[in-house]
Design an enzyme around this catalytic site. Structure first.
Site, short mmCIF file in Angstrom:
data_model
loop_
_atom_site.label_atom_id
_atom_site.label_comp_id
_atom_site.label_asym_id
_atom_site.label_seq_id
_atom_site.Cartn_x
_atom_site.Cartn_y
_atom_site.Cartn_z
CD GLU B 273 38.29 -40.57 63.79
OE1 GLU B 273 37.83 -40.92 64.89
OE2 GLU B 273 37.94 -41.12 62.70
CG HIS B 276 34.23 -40.16 67.10
ND1 HIS B 276 32.96 -40.62 67.33
CD2 HIS B 276 34.51 -40.42 65.79
CE1 HIS B 276 32.47 -41.15 66.20
NE2 HIS B 276 33.39 -41.03 65.25
CD GLU B 302 30.35 -42.50 63.32
OE1 GLU B 302 30.48 -41.59 62.47
OE2 GLU B 302 31.31 -43.18 63.73
#
Lengths: 508, 508
Positions: B273, B276, B302
Site C-alpha cells: 500500500e 500506491h 499496481e
C-alpha cells in the site's frame, strides 16, 4: 400519510427528498470536520478546505433555492399545512425559519462573511498566542458590524441581540436572560465569597502528579460504558479541543484530550461529551434525514453535558463507586488519599481567569461577563476597541481577578472570531436547565445520588430519553422544560443545588 | 491562459469550476468510504449508505448533465481545443470519455445496476462463507448480462472484453494480453515446475509463531518512514482488507491488517500500500481538483505497489539492512535464524489456491486463470453456471492444485460481485511494468540492490516521481512505458527478473 390529498402528498414527498439530500451534504461535511480534527494529515488540509467550501456553498444554495421556496410556500399554505402531521409541520417550520433567515442576506455578503470569519479565526489564534488584541481588533470590528447589518436585515423585537440569541436558544431574549442572570448572580456571588473565606479548603496537591495516558484512556472508556454510551453507535477519539458530533443517531462520536499531568481533565471532558453523545444517540430514528434530528437548542444540549459531567461525574456517590477503580489504575498515586478528599479536590472552587478551566460554580460568572459584553456591543454602548478594558473591569467586579494580558483575558475564546454571538448564554442556561430537570427526575425516580450509588444509570438515561432525547427538535426548549418539569425555567433550582453541594463541601 | 480568446477562456474557467465541484464530491465520498472501512460505528452504516447514495447520484448527474455536455462540446471544437494547453486538453478528453460512456447507459439501468452489485456483494460474502456457488449464481448471471448489455451500448472494437479492459488499463486489448500472457506463462510454468522439483526448499517453520501486534505496528511505521512515505500527507490505519486511498496528494491514507500469527502479512501489505501511496502523494499539485489527479491506470498503480513490495521489500539487501531491527523487536523469535534463511522463507514458491496469499511467481498464474475466464464469459464460450468446473480445471492445469470447495475456488474474490470485469489483468501488468521500469532505473541509477543496501530510497523515489508519479493521468500507461523505458511493454523483463531471483533462491 393518510388523510392527505394527492397534491399535498406529492409535494411533501418531493420536499422530504430534497431535505434528505441537504441533510446528506450536512452529514458528509460533519464527517470531514470530524476527520480534520482527529488526525487528518496536515498537508491535505488546504485541499480539504476547498472541498468543504464547495459542499457548504451547495448546501446553502439548496436551502435558499427557488425549489425550496416553492415547497415551503405550498406546504405552509393553511389548506396544506392543516393536512400535515406534527413532524412534517415542524419540519416545514424549521426549514422556513432557516429559509427566511438566509434569504434576507445577500449571497455575496454571506460569502464575504464566511471568508472573514475563517480568516479571523486564524488571526485570533496568533493574536491570542501573542496577547495582541490590536491585531485581532479590525477583524472583530468587521464581524460585529456584519452581525449588526444582518440583525437589521433579519429584523428584531426589543433588543437587537435577541435575534442572535434566538439562533442558539429559540425564544430566548435579553429581557428573560437579564432576570435569570441577575437572580443567579445575586445569590452566587455571596456563596463564592463565603467559600473564599472558608478555612475548610480542599487539598488538591495529590492531583498535581503525572498520570500514564494509556491508563487514563482505559478509565475513560470504562466510565463511558458504565454511563451507557453506545460504542456500536459511537467512538472515542482524541482532539486538541474535545467535542461531540452527531452524524446520525447511529454514529455519534466524541473526543477527549489526555494530559499527562492532569487525570481529571480528560475524564470530565469525556463525561461532558458523553452527555452530548447520549442525547444525540437517542434521538428517534424517525427524524433521520431531517434537520430535526439534533438537539433542540444549545442550552438543552449543554444541560445534558453538564448534568452528566457535574451532577453525575462530580458527585460523591459516583466516586464512592468508582474511586477504587481509579486507585487500581494508579496504585502509587492515590494510595493515601481517601475518597472524600478526592471528591472535595475535584470540586474545589477558585475564581480564575480562564472559563474552560473554571469550576462548576464560578463558571456561570464567566458566562455572565460575556453576556454583558455581547449585549453592550449590540446596543451600541460598547465599542470593540474598548473591549479589553471592559473585560478586565468585569473580571475584577464579578470574580475578583484581573488578567495580566489579553491572551488570558478577552482573547481566550474562539467564539467571537467565528461570529458566534449569542452562544455563550447557552452554557449557563444548560446549568439552570439541568438543575431543574434533575429536580423533576428525583420526584419520579428518587434521589439521583441513590441511583448513582447503585450504578443505575440505565434508569437515569431511560428517563431522559423518554422525556427529552428522543424528541430531537420536535419540541422547543420551552416545551421541554414545561413538559418535563411542569413550570418555566427557574434559576433557583441551580442556585439551591450549588448552595447545598458547596455548603457541604466547604462546611459553610 | 495566454493566447486564449476571451470566450474560450470564459468557458474553460466555468468548466474548471464545474470539474472541481465534481471532484469535491469525489473527495467527500472517499473520506466517507475510508471512514466506513476504518472503524465507523456499526449502527450508523445504514444512514451513511444513504448519504453516500445521495452524493454519488449527484456526482453522476453532474458528469452527464447538459451543462457538462455544453462545456465539452464547446471546448472540444477544434478552434477551442487548439487554444488549450496540454493539461486542459487532457482534462477535456478525460471528461469527454467519461461523459460519452455514462451517457450511453440509461440512468434507470445504471441505478438498477448499482443496486444489483451492492446486493451481490452482500450475497457473495455469505455464499463464500458457505461455499455455495448456487446462491451467488443468479446475481453473477445478471451482472454479466448487464455488462454485456453495457458493452453493446458503449460499443467495442475486436473482442467485447476490450471495452472492459480499457476501463482499467486504457488502450489494453485481448490481442495484446493474449500475447503477453502466453509469453509469460510459457516461461513461468517450467520455472515453477523446476522449483517444485528442487530439493533445496526454504525452511519456513520459524514464520509459524505468534508475533506481538504492537511490535508489528512499530515495525510497519518504521519501514514506511524509511521508504519515504510522508506522514504529514498520510496516515496508517487498520482495516479488514488493506487499501490505499488518495484523497488529494496531501492526504493519501493507507491501511493494513495485523495478524498475531503472521509477521509478514501486515508488513508486506503495508509496503504494498505504501507503493500506491508514494504514487498518489507525489502527483503534481497542479492537478488537484481534477480527475487527472490520480494514477494513470490500475496497471501502472499496481506496478508501483509491487515494485516496492516485491523488488524492494522482498529483496536480499533489504533484509540484510533491516533484519537486525526485526530481530530486536522479536528477540525470542529469530535468534537462531540467519538473515539468508529469513530471506529465502519470505520468498518461498508454492502453488496454492488463494490468489491474495500467492507468492510473487505463481501469482501471475492466478491472474491468467481469471483472465481466461473473463474473456470466455464475454465471447459467450463460457456460461456462469459452468464457472466452478471451469475454474477448477484451470487451477489443475496452471497450478496443479484443485479447490476442495468453491469458497477457496471460484468464490474467493469480490471483484465479480462488484462487476469489476477487466480489472484482474492489471495485477500481472503491474508485475510486468515494474520489471521493465526497474531495468530502466538501473541503467541510470545503477543496481537497485545497491541502492537498497545503502538505504538510498530517496534516489529511487525521486526517479519514480520525476518520470511517473508527478504526471498523474497526464500521460497514458503506454506513454509512460515508452518515455521511461524507450520501448513498449515487454514481458521478458519480468520473466528474466523472476528466473534470476528464483534460480538463486532455489539453486537451480
Amino acid at each position: 400519510m393518510s388523510g392527505m390529498s394527492d397534491p399535498v402528498q406529492s409535494v411533501l414527498q418531493s420536499f422530504r427528498g430534497y431535505v434528505k439530500k441537504m441533510k446528506s451534504y450536512g452529514e458528509a461535511l460533519d464527517v470531514m470536520y470530524w476527520d480534520l480534527r482527529t488526525g487528518a494529515p496536515r498537508k491535505g488540509v488546504e485541499a480539504r478546505s476547498e472541498v468543504i467550501g464547495e459542499l457548504s456553498a451547495e448546501m446553502f444554495k439548496m436551502s435558499v433555492s427557488d425549489e425550496m421556496g416553492r415547497y415551503l410556500e405550498q406546504l405552509s399554505a393553511p389548506e396544506s399545512f392543516g393536512q400535515l402531521d406534527e413532524t412534517n409541520r415542524k419540519l416545514v417550520e424549521e426549514c422556513k425559519k432557516e429559509y427566511d433567515r438566509s434569504k434576507k442576506i445577500p449571497p455575496e455578503r454571506y460569502q464575504e462573511y464566511v471568508v472573514l470569519t475563517s480568516q479571523a479565526e486564524t488571526v485570533w489564534e496568533e493574536a491570542k498566542a501573542k496577547s495582541d488584541f490590536a491585531m485581532f481588533q479590525p477583524y472583530l470590528e468587521k464581524i460585529v458590524a456584519a452581525n449588526l447589518e444582518f440583525v437589521e436585515l433579519w429584523g428584531y423585537e426589543g433588543h437587537r441581540y435577541n435575534t442572535l440569541l434566538d439562533m442558539y436558544e429559540p425564544g430566548m431574549t435579553v429581557e428573560k436572560l437579564d432576570a435569570l442572570f441577575a437572580d443567579v448572580r445575586e445569590k452566587l456571588v455571596p456563596l463564592v465569597a463565603a467559600i473564599q473565606k472558608s478555612a475548610n479548603k480542599p487539598d488538591t496537591s495529590f492531583l498535581n502528579q503525572t498520570f500514564d495516558v494509556a491508563q487514563q484512556k482505559l478509565f475513560s472508556l470504562f466510565i463511558l460504558k458504565e454511563l451507557g454510551y453506545d460504542f456500536e453507535a459511537g467512538r472515542l477519539d482524541e482532539s486538541v479541543h474535545p467535542f461531540a458530533t452527531g452524524l446520525n443517531p447511529g454514529d455519534v462520536r466524541i473526543t477527549t484530550r489526555y494530559l499527562p499531568n492532569d487525570v481529571t481533565s480528560a475524564l470530565f471532558g469525556t463525561i461532558h461529551e458523553c452527555g452530548h453523545g447520549l442525547y444525540e444517540q437517542n434521538i428517534s430514528k424517525d427524524l433521520i434525514g431531517t434537520p430535526l434530528c439534533t438537539g433542540t437548542s444549545m442550552g438543552i444540549h449543554e444541560s445534558q453535558s453538564r448534568f452528566w459531567e457535574n451532577m453525575v461525574g462530580r458527585s460523591r456517590p459516583f466516586w464512592q463507586r468508582y474511586y477504587g477503580k481509579l486507585q487500581e489504575l494508579y496504585p502509587d498515586r492515590f494510595r493515601d488519599v481517601p475518597v472524600e478528599s478526592f471528591y472535595r479536590a475535584i470540586n474545589v472552587v477558585q475564581p480564575s481567569l480562564i472559563r474552560i478551566e473554571a469550576d462548576e460554580l464560578t463558571y456561570n460568572l464567566h458566562i455572565m461577563i460575556r453576556y454583558e459584553i455581547e449585549k453592550a456591543l449590540f446596543d451600541g454602548s460598547l465599542q470593540v476597541k474598548d473591549l479589553p478594558a471592559y473585560w478586565n473591569e468585569k473580571y475584577r467586579e464579578y470574580l475578583g481577578v484581573v488578567p495580566s494580558h489579553d491572551g488570558e483575558g478577552v482573547l481566550q475564546d474562539v467564539h467571537w472570531a467565528g461570529g458566534a454571538f449569542g452562544y455563550f448564554p447557552s452554557y449557563s442556561l444548560g446549568n439552570m436547565y439541568s438543575a431543574q430537570i434533575r429536580h423533576a427526575m428525583e420526584k419520579e425516580l428518587g434521589a439521583l445520588d441513590d441511583l448513582i450509588a447503585n450504578g443505575d444509570f440505565a434508569s437515569v438515561k431511560a428517563w431522559l430519553v423518554e422525556r427529552i432525547y428522543r424528541y430531537g427538535k420536535l419540541l422547543t426548549p420551552q416545551e421541554i422544560v414545561m413538559r418535563v418539569t411542569g413550570e418555566p425555567l427557574d434559576p433557583d433550582y441551580l442556585v439551591r443545588y450549588l448552595q447545598t453541594k458547596y455548603a457541604d463541601i466547604y462546611g459553610l
